[in-house]
Each structure stands twice: as C-alpha cells, then as structure tokens.
Design an enzyme around this catalytic site. Sequence first.
Site, PDB file in Angstrom:
ATOM      1  N   GLU A   1       0.751  -1.246  -0.076  1.00 39.31           N
ATOM      2  CA  GLU A   1       0.120   0.180   0.119  1.00 39.31           C
ATOM      3  C   GLU A   1       1.168   1.158  -0.089  1.00 39.31           C
ATOM      4  OE1 GLU A   1      -4.075  -0.880   2.187  1.00 39.31           O
ATOM      5  OE2 GLU A   1      -2.311  -1.674   3.320  1.00 39.31           O
TER       6      GLU A   1
ATOM      7  N   GLU B   1      -4.196  -9.347   3.763  1.00 38.63           N
ATOM      8  CA  GLU B   1      -4.788  -9.334   5.297  1.00 38.63           C
ATOM      9  C   GLU B   1      -5.792 -10.049   5.314  1.00 38.63           C
ATOM     10  OE1 GLU B   1      -2.552  -5.267   4.177  1.00 38.63           O
ATOM     11  OE2 GLU B   1      -3.361  -6.854   3.222  1.00 38.63           O
TER      12      GLU B   1
END
Length: 718
Positions: free
Chosen positions: A102, A122
């Site tokens: 990210e 995640e």
Amino acid sequence: MAQFGVLGSVGVITLQNPPVNALSAPVRQGIVDALNRALNEPKVKSVVIFGQNGVFCGGADIKEFGTKMSGPPLVPIIHMIEASHKPVVAVIEGSAFGGGLEVALGCHYRIAHSKARLGLPEVTLGLLPAAAGTQRLPRLIGIPAALNLITTGRHVTAAEALQLGLVDQVIDHNIIVSAMRFSQRVAGQPLDSRRISTYPCPCPSDLDAVFEEVMRNVCRSARGAVAPFKCVEAVRAAATMPYAEGMEVESKLMATLMNSEQARAMQYCFFAQRAAAKWSMPSGARWDTSKPLPVHRVAVIGLGTMGRGIAVALAQTGFPVVAVETQEKQMIDAKQAISGMLERGAKRRGVAPRLDGISYSKDIQAVAEVDLVIEAVFEDMSLKKKVFQQLSAICRPGALLCTNTSSLDVDHLASQTRNPELVVGMHFFSPAHVMKLLEVVYGPRSSPQAVATAMQLGKKMGKVNVAVGNCSGFVGNRMLKPYTEQAFFMLEEGATPELVDRALEEFGFAMGLFRMSDLAGLDVGWKVRKEERLAKRGSEAGQAPRVRGGCRYSPLGDLLCEQGRFGEKTGRGWYRYDKPGGRVAKSDPWVHSFLEDYRVQRGLVARPIDQQEVLERCLYALINEGFRILEDRIAAKPEDIDVIYVFGYSWPRHRGGPMFYASMVGLPKVLERLEYYYQAHPDIPHLQPCNLLRRLVASGSPPVHKWSEVIHKLHSHL
C-alpha cells in the site's frame, strides 16, 4: 525507523526494522520525518524508498494489533507520499506485502526486482487492506484482477505484477542503481497522472455480473469466513464511489473486522504457527537450540502415494534423493508419477524441473551413504520393523532414520536399531509435496539433535513443523479418532452422511467427514483396522459387533467396504459418483436403505438429529481428546494442536483451531455439553470430560496462552 540520506539530487529513504521492515510506529514516524526533509531540501529533486537487507516491507507490525496504536497512522502517510511535488519511487526487493504494498501504491512509480513478490494478504488475518489498498489497487489494475488478489491474499511474482500493471519496471540486478537513475530521469515531470487515487476506476460493462461471479466464488472458498465478503464490498465501493467516499467505506469495514472474533482467531493462528517453532522436550533440552546434523543427501524407502510425494518435496528443495522401491510395477508407476509431479510443480513456479534430482533403485543397499532416510512403506509394523533393522545395518553411523508412520509406535521402531537416539517420526500429510504440515515425532530415546535435524529439514522444505510426543496416532490422528467415531454413531442413531457433512462444511471444513472419506478411499482405513484386528467379521449372518473392549464401536465403515464400496475410486462409497474416479458426490438411496436395514437388524430406532448435535458431538469429542493430549504432554501447548489441525486437517482458520475454538465457545459450555452427551452415551468414553478441562474451568477458564500454567500445576501434583 527510517533513515534519510541524499545522493546527488536523490533523497533516499531506507526502511529499517528487521527482518521484514514492518511498519511499526518508529518506522512510520521515520517515513514522515524523512519525507519532510526530502521535500524541504532544495537540492533533492526526486525520492526513492527501499528497505534494508533486500526486503522492501512486509506490511503492518502485527504485534501492534489489539493494542493502542501510537505514532502517525499509515493512511495519511501514504496520502502525503502521493501528494508529494517531487516524484517518489518505490524500490521493491524481496517482498512488498500488505501495508508495504500500500505504501508502494502511494508512490508515483514502482520498480521491482525480478525475484520480488507482492501481495495484500490481510484477508488471511481476517482483515482487509485498509490503507487504501482496496481503493487504489482496482484503479490501477482493474476490478477483476484486484478482486482476485485482495479476496485470496495470494502473492504475485514481479513478472506477474508487471503484466498486471502493478509495477512499472522489473530489474534483474543493480536495482538500487537503476532506480536512482530512473528517479533522476522523471524528476521535474508532471505527477498528476501518477497519483492513483485520482484515477477513474476502470469498470467492465458487466460490472454487476463480475461482482456476482466473485461472490459465488467467495461463497465456495470462504466457507464462513467474513473477511473475503468485506473485501468485495470495499472494492465495490472503489468501483461505484469517488475515492474519498470509498475510503470511508473501507475504514468502516475494517473497523468491523478488526473487532471480530474471526480476526482474533486468524491472528492467533499467525502467532501460533510461529510459537510452534519453539519447543522444549520433557528432559528440558530444547531442540531449537541444538545443533542439527548436516544433511546433504537423503533417501526415501517405498514409493507409494506418500513416498512419491516426499521424494518430490525433497527434490524440489534441492536435495539429491535416493528413492528405493523393491516392486517392479510400483517402481515403473512411481517414476512416471514423480516426473509428472516435478514437471507440474516446476511449471507453477516458473523454473526448470529437476528430473535428475532423484536416482532410483530396487536395492535398499543404495542408501548406505545418505545422511537421512525417510521410510514410507505400507503402514504395517512388522514390515516397518524389518526395514529399520535393514537400515540400521546398512546406513553409515550417524545417519538419521525417520519413519513416515501416521500412528505406529516410533520407539518400537527405534528399538530395532543400533542408535535409537537417531530415530524420529516425520509424519507428512498427503499429498506430501503440497500439504504444509509436518509432525516431527520424538520417542523417549530421541535426541534433541535428531529432533532439531528433522525440524530443520522440514523448514527447508517449506513445511509448518510441530514437534510432538510418541503415542498411537500422535496428535492429529489421535484426535481424529473420536471425531470420526461420533459421526458413525450418529449414523446409527438416525443421521445421514449428507446431514453430518453439511453441518461440518457449514462450520467451515472444506469437506465433510464422509465426503472426505470417499475421496481418500474407504479401503485405506479398512486395511489398517484389519491389521489392528479391529475389523473382525461378525457371525455368518453379517452381524458385526457394536462393542469392542466394553466400549461402543461402529462397524458401518467395514460393512460398506465389504460391499466393494471404496469411495470415488469405485464410483460408490458413502455417496455415488457417475463413474469410478468421479468427483461429484451425489446422495445415494442405497446408503439410506443400508442404514435403515442396519438399524432394524440391531433393534435401533432412528431419532431426529440436528446439525447442532453433529457439531457438538464431533467437535467437542475431538477437543476433549486434545485436552487429554495436553494432559499427557504429547503436545507441549494448545497452540501446537491448533497449528496441526489448521495446516493438516483443514480446520477453518477463521475458527482458530480446535483448542482456541473451545476457548471462544467457553470452556464451561464445552464441559457442560460433554457431560450431557456422556450421560446419554456412557458407553462412549471419549465423551467423558478430561480432568484438565475440569481443572481449567475450576481455574476460571483462563485464555489459551495461560493453559500451560494449569498443566504445569497438574503435573507438579502427580
């Protein structure tokens, strides 16, 4: 922390938090400080971000989960990077996972080393990528590709990342130098077109159909896990809302997941896997501080299904393998099967197959000079004893002798050798080259060094290793026995295979017990039971006994096998299949009639059984045996049992493992329901609550990581 330096006109930000440069509070603060210095330094015209020791960033620091967060939040940091008026280049070596990727998506350019791997894992922790991963990734690579990565958590190679458009360049060598030169070339160029948050989300014309198909796939694969569905919701927001609104949706969804029991369970699994790597033997010796024996060349004895998989796993790891099989036909079949497995595995990994890594022999003398032998012959004690006697006479002194037995006494096999301290179990799970779990079984005479050697070998093979004590069935199969028995008993009492399997699959198992039995082959267990003299035929009328040693026993599986129904391989088992080898299980009226006749012949009256009873009896019986295993010190801690069941028996990760699940349900409830069922079925000893369970409840039902204290007190009073 993050270190800042200037080389010429390039500001260099180095992430420093070994081993994976996780985004801890000091690292996040360091990025902010370094970026401010870079933006305020007139001679700096561009910025590169890389990680020390050849790793970009492994993502969030999971140790901060569940604690009060300190330091600057990640989302504003990434927005700060993207808003920079100077180009920022992410230099991706090793891995860029989760928050690390990210951060890279917030940069204006991404350059990856050819061996790097990227992903947003995640979802495997019960979460979603909440630092704009669900909003930026779809804008960069499109909805379908982003959904695939985010809902599965899979990693991609640098080559695939380039093909997807996730990175701008892939470099084979000197990536830092190449990135510095690249950043100098793009210095001063307009950056508006490089800020991903401003991109319109490229949506296919059939957007609703795309999301419907993804939801169907998630329903099939998630098996009750919530996080994949929330990931889809977040990506839908990226497709249908402006970036700022999509970020609000992502944040709200993440807040829901972060506080969920499923996220707690999956994060527990993450830590439990690491805890399993540290273990001490009852003698007090720690295998993980013992120096392993050197292993350069290995051998596998027996090339049935398990032996083939083990040989492939070893060869793929880079070991020269001597594969021994005395049966001519088995040898021919094995060579063909192993070659195919190696070729398919190499194709998946994008490398050349190591077909010359395995040498074959029909003579056991061929193993004389290897450092370690893994015996994988048929599960028969007399046969295995003979093999170990031969190995003890043939192998060089100091060679480690391992058995792949799934249940037999490792110490008894060790007694057949000159050096019993060099004998351990290495219980692989089928298919051995695919399944991650490895039970390393130590006997009372196994040395810490032998255990250390087996554990290190498993680690090199990419296995999740758990050291366990020696008993019938070890940990996994010992617990599986009462679980399986309960399912059979409920068939006798009125359930159907479909009811039992549906309950287990809705709980989260990939397959129910009877469907899995058909896949594995019913005759496998039948042969084992016959070897153990547990499958004796009844009277001439076919009245197989329902009692063994004063305890209830179900002969249903044996009776089914006597009809030639072995599962998928014969096209008939607990279910029917269109043809032998078929994979689509269909309800079989014959089985229902068979069960009805069985009950009538034995005077049993069918009663209604619901899915809740199926779950309680199967799962609580399994959990109760887990407590006995802890009480017997066959497993060192509950985390070890949970790792074994998640990685070896497809226990749903979002349930955390059987012992963690018991703590989530509440130990008093588990105890109460076991007492209830034991009173109803006093001829089933596995339902009698274990003493350790009673003591834990009496101690106030401490959390899982505190159970060891109660276990220690229990043994200190013995």
